[in-house]
Motif scaffolding. Sequence first.
Motif, PDB file in Angstrom:
ATOM      1  N   GLY A 167       0.819  -1.208   0.000  1.00  0.00           N
ATOM      2  CA  GLY A 167       0.000   0.000   0.000  1.00  0.00           C
ATOM      3  C   GLY A 167       0.851   1.254   0.000  1.00  0.00           C
ATOM      4  O   GLY A 167       0.523   2.243  -0.659  1.00  0.00           O
ATOM      5  N   THR A 168       1.958   1.224   0.740  1.00  0.00           N
ATOM      6  CA  THR A 168       2.806   2.410   0.863  1.00  0.00           C
ATOM      7  C   THR A 168       3.295   2.887  -0.508  1.00  0.00           C
ATOM      8  O   THR A 168       3.267   4.084  -0.806  1.00  0.00           O
ATOM      9  CB  THR A 168       4.012   2.093   1.781  1.00  0.00           C
ATOM     10  OG1 THR A 168       3.515   1.551   3.011  1.00  0.00           O
ATOM     11  CG2 THR A 168       4.838   3.313   2.068  1.00  0.00           C
ATOM     12  N   TYR A 206      -1.778   5.526  10.430  1.00  0.00           N
ATOM     13  CA  TYR A 206      -0.509   4.831  10.220  1.00  0.00           C
ATOM     14  C   TYR A 206       0.417   5.759   9.416  1.00  0.00           C
ATOM     15  O   TYR A 206      -0.053   6.520   8.570  1.00  0.00           O
ATOM     16  CB  TYR A 206      -0.810   3.551   9.443  1.00  0.00           C
ATOM     17  CG  TYR A 206       0.363   2.634   9.237  1.00  0.00           C
ATOM     18  CD1 TYR A 206       0.979   2.019  10.317  1.00  0.00           C
ATOM     19  CD2 TYR A 206       0.838   2.368   7.951  1.00  0.00           C
ATOM     20  CE1 TYR A 206       2.053   1.156  10.117  1.00  0.00           C
ATOM     21  CE2 TYR A 206       1.899   1.503   7.752  1.00  0.00           C
ATOM     22  CZ  TYR A 206       2.501   0.904   8.835  1.00  0.00           C
ATOM     23  OH  TYR A 206       3.554   0.058   8.632  1.00  0.00           O
ATOM     24  N   ASP A 233      -6.956   7.258   1.572  1.00  0.00           N
ATOM     25  CA  ASP A 233      -6.259   6.068   2.037  1.00  0.00           C
ATOM     26  C   ASP A 233      -7.347   5.113   2.520  1.00  0.00           C
ATOM     27  O   ASP A 233      -7.919   5.284   3.603  1.00  0.00           O
ATOM     28  CB  ASP A 233      -5.282   6.428   3.167  1.00  0.00           C
ATOM     29  CG  ASP A 233      -4.486   5.213   3.626  1.00  0.00           C
ATOM     30  OD1 ASP A 233      -4.867   4.085   3.262  1.00  0.00           O
ATOM     31  OD2 ASP A 233      -3.500   5.401   4.364  1.00  0.00           O
ATOM     32  N   SER A 244      -6.994   1.940   3.014  1.00  0.00           N
ATOM     33  CA  SER A 244      -6.327   0.704   3.458  1.00  0.00           C
ATOM     34  C   SER A 244      -7.159  -0.098   4.444  1.00  0.00           C
ATOM     35  O   SER A 244      -7.052  -1.324   4.501  1.00  0.00           O
ATOM     36  CB  SER A 244      -4.985   1.052   4.119  1.00  0.00           C
ATOM     37  OG  SER A 244      -4.119   1.576   3.147  1.00  0.00           O
ATOM     38  N   HIS A 245      -7.988   0.594   5.233  1.00  0.00           N
ATOM     39  CA  HIS A 245      -8.803  -0.089   6.241  1.00  0.00           C
ATOM     40  C   HIS A 245     -10.237  -0.298   5.750  1.00  0.00           C
ATOM     41  O   HIS A 245     -11.058  -0.768   6.527  1.00  0.00           O
ATOM     42  CB  HIS A 245      -8.902   0.766   7.513  1.00  0.00           C
ATOM     43  CG  HIS A 245      -7.601   1.014   8.206  1.00  0.00           C
ATOM     44  ND1 HIS A 245      -7.498   1.798   9.329  1.00  0.00           N
ATOM     45  CD2 HIS A 245      -6.347   0.568   7.953  1.00  0.00           C
ATOM     46  CE1 HIS A 245      -6.234   1.839   9.739  1.00  0.00           C
ATOM     47  NE2 HIS A 245      -5.514   1.111   8.902  1.00  0.00           N
ATOM     48  N   SER A 289      -4.604  -1.152   1.042  1.00  0.00           N
ATOM     49  CA  SER A 289      -3.482  -2.025   1.415  1.00  0.00           C
ATOM     50  C   SER A 289      -3.980  -3.470   1.466  1.00  0.00           C
ATOM     51  O   SER A 289      -5.108  -3.732   1.867  1.00  0.00           O
ATOM     52  CB  SER A 289      -2.951  -1.632   2.794  1.00  0.00           C
ATOM     53  OG  SER A 289      -2.115  -2.645   3.311  1.00  0.00           O
ATOM     54  N   LYS A 338      -5.190  -6.853   6.878  1.00  0.00           N
ATOM     55  CA  LYS A 338      -6.271  -6.062   6.273  1.00  0.00           C
ATOM     56  C   LYS A 338      -7.461  -6.955   5.890  1.00  0.00           C
ATOM     57  O   LYS A 338      -7.386  -8.180   5.970  1.00  0.00           O
ATOM     58  CB  LYS A 338      -5.743  -5.325   5.041  1.00  0.00           C
ATOM     59  CG  LYS A 338      -4.613  -4.346   5.372  1.00  0.00           C
ATOM     60  CD  LYS A 338      -5.038  -3.287   6.352  1.00  0.00           C
ATOM     61  CE  LYS A 338      -4.013  -2.210   6.625  1.00  0.00           C
ATOM     62  NZ  LYS A 338      -2.677  -2.617   6.942  1.00  0.00           N
ATOM     63  N   TYR A 352      -1.906   3.610  17.154  1.00  0.00           N
ATOM     64  CA  TYR A 352      -0.915   4.355  16.376  1.00  0.00           C
ATOM     65  C   TYR A 352      -0.341   5.511  17.194  1.00  0.00           C
ATOM     66  O   TYR A 352      -1.098   6.287  17.775  1.00  0.00           O
ATOM     67  CB  TYR A 352      -1.545   4.952  15.118  1.00  0.00           C
ATOM     68  CG  TYR A 352      -2.016   3.949  14.098  1.00  0.00           C
ATOM     69  CD1 TYR A 352      -1.244   2.844  13.760  1.00  0.00           C
ATOM     70  CD2 TYR A 352      -3.226   4.125  13.442  1.00  0.00           C
ATOM     71  CE1 TYR A 352      -1.677   1.930  12.821  1.00  0.00           C
ATOM     72  CE2 TYR A 352      -3.671   3.219  12.489  1.00  0.00           C
ATOM     73  CZ  TYR A 352      -2.892   2.122  12.187  1.00  0.00           C
ATOM     74  OH  TYR A 352      -3.313   1.234  11.248  1.00  0.00           O
TER      75      TYR A 352
HETATM   76  C1  PLP Z   1      -3.973   3.488   7.181  1.00  0.00           C
HETATM   77  C2  PLP Z   1      -2.876   2.750   6.466  1.00  0.00           C
HETATM   78  N1  PLP Z   1      -2.328   3.303   5.376  1.00  0.00           N
HETATM   79  C3  PLP Z   1      -1.358   2.691   4.692  1.00  0.00           C
HETATM   80  C4  PLP Z   1      -0.871   1.470   5.073  1.00  0.00           C
HETATM   81  C5  PLP Z   1       0.279   0.917   4.311  1.00  0.00           C
HETATM   82  O1  PLP Z   1      -0.001  -0.243   3.679  1.00  0.00           O
HETATM   83  P1  PLP Z   1       1.120  -1.337   3.450  1.00  0.00           P
HETATM   84  O2  PLP Z   1       1.446  -1.924   4.790  1.00  0.00           O
HETATM   85  O3  PLP Z   1       0.438  -2.293   2.537  1.00  0.00           O
HETATM   86  O4  PLP Z   1       2.287  -0.670   2.824  1.00  0.00           O
HETATM   87  C6  PLP Z   1      -1.426   0.842   6.194  1.00  0.00           C
HETATM   88  C7  PLP Z   1      -1.037  -0.478   6.702  1.00  0.00           C
HETATM   89  O5  PLP Z   1      -0.251  -1.164   6.753  1.00  0.00           O
HETATM   90  C8  PLP Z   1      -2.437   1.503   6.925  1.00  0.00           C
HETATM   91  O6  PLP Z   1      -2.961   0.959   8.033  1.00  0.00           O
END
Ligand code: PLP
Length: 425
Positions: free
Chosen positions: A80-81, A106, A177, A179-180, A201, A206, A343
Amino acid sequence: MSDVTTADRPAILGGRKAVIMNAARVAEANRWPIITDEEVGAVAEILRSGELSINPIAQELENDYRQFLGVKHALACCNGTSGIFAALHAFNLQPGDEVIVPSATYWASVMPVLWCGAVPIFCETESEQLGLDPDDVEKNITPRTKAIVIVHLWGIPSRMDRLLNIAKRHNLKVFEDASHAHGAKWQGRYCGTLGDAAVFSLQTNKLAPAGEGGILVTNDDSIYEHAQCLGHFERILPMKTPARRFAGTGFGMKYRISPMSAAIARIQLKHFPERNARRTENLEYLSRQIKPLGLNTFLAPNGIDRVYFLYLVQNIESKTGLTTVQLVKALQAEGCEVVGPRYPLLHQQPVFTEDKFIEIARLQHLPRESLPTYDPNTLPKTVAANEEILQLPSFPSADRELLDQYASAFRKVIGAANEIASMGD
Ligand SMILES: Cc1ncc(COP(=O)(O)O)c(C=O)c1O
């Protein structure tokens, strides 16, 4: 003391524990991710194919996401990053540009902003949906503000009506974002499809995991093209646009997903609806029992379908009669898996408070006074809300028995709040 009395008395005061299910059953109820022979077989198939690097399964996964969300483009990334960085990089931010972000998230929601040469401006989190507080966002907009990062934290959609309106009025790009937030909806529309670009993500815990992976989604052709040029050089040559001339170099990163992860992700997405429904049903069931005791369980307001990446509840001290520390300790004594905030708040981290961000963003050439200063003592609402939050298991496969035991733990502890509070923190 009779059995009945000890069972009713909080464990922290010498009674019997409420959570008495055996550890193996509890572990099964909370097991995540759920991996079966289906994933094992799909990964084995990839291994046998020998195409361990570039493999059509990545595009198949992208098609699945396009169909699931109804978006024009989906790009599978190695995590995800990297997807977040690619999307923000496509916003064409300039040195010293400002991007509005939450502090309670995060780090990956925010740190890529620096690698685009821009600076994050932290805004308060509102306490009902735990997203950016639109009033504070509005206050922090300056002529340098170029984008907003909206995080649908823990699976709760942010206040999109007001945030999208602010973005429109100030001509700001919107990054979600998500991701959640796989499957979460705002006014019937999927989170991740509401702004200019979004990322889901696929990291192990997840809602539709792949181990490692991320899906960038957008309806914008130029963002999609830029993100491919940045991290997927093998996709540039087949392009029919002038960007094809970059095929020899790309833009310098390599972000494609591993085919093994893509294979897992496809199966997880297929099972997502039924698994997500079970998790939601479990957590709504527990929420209905503990809400009347003075807990805010973040049940979604009208027009919003939330999902439960994690199950967070807020202790309202004036209602429960216990501080969060007291409540956590007493619940742990009952055998509940419960922890405090998860966090670390980003605006309090040394990268910001010690000006390290200036080096990371390569902004040494700009006058110091043109860049933000970060004060750990700001954002009082975010700090206060973070301290009231407890994290419980997400109970993806729990049955009513375990959920009832958790509810009974809350009832016992809050029922004896005066006695427990008198013990101090
Ligand atoms: C809110 C949030 N954004 C971004 C990420 C980044 O994703 P990744 O770990 O797949 O790089 C995460 C989790 O890991 C996350 O919880």
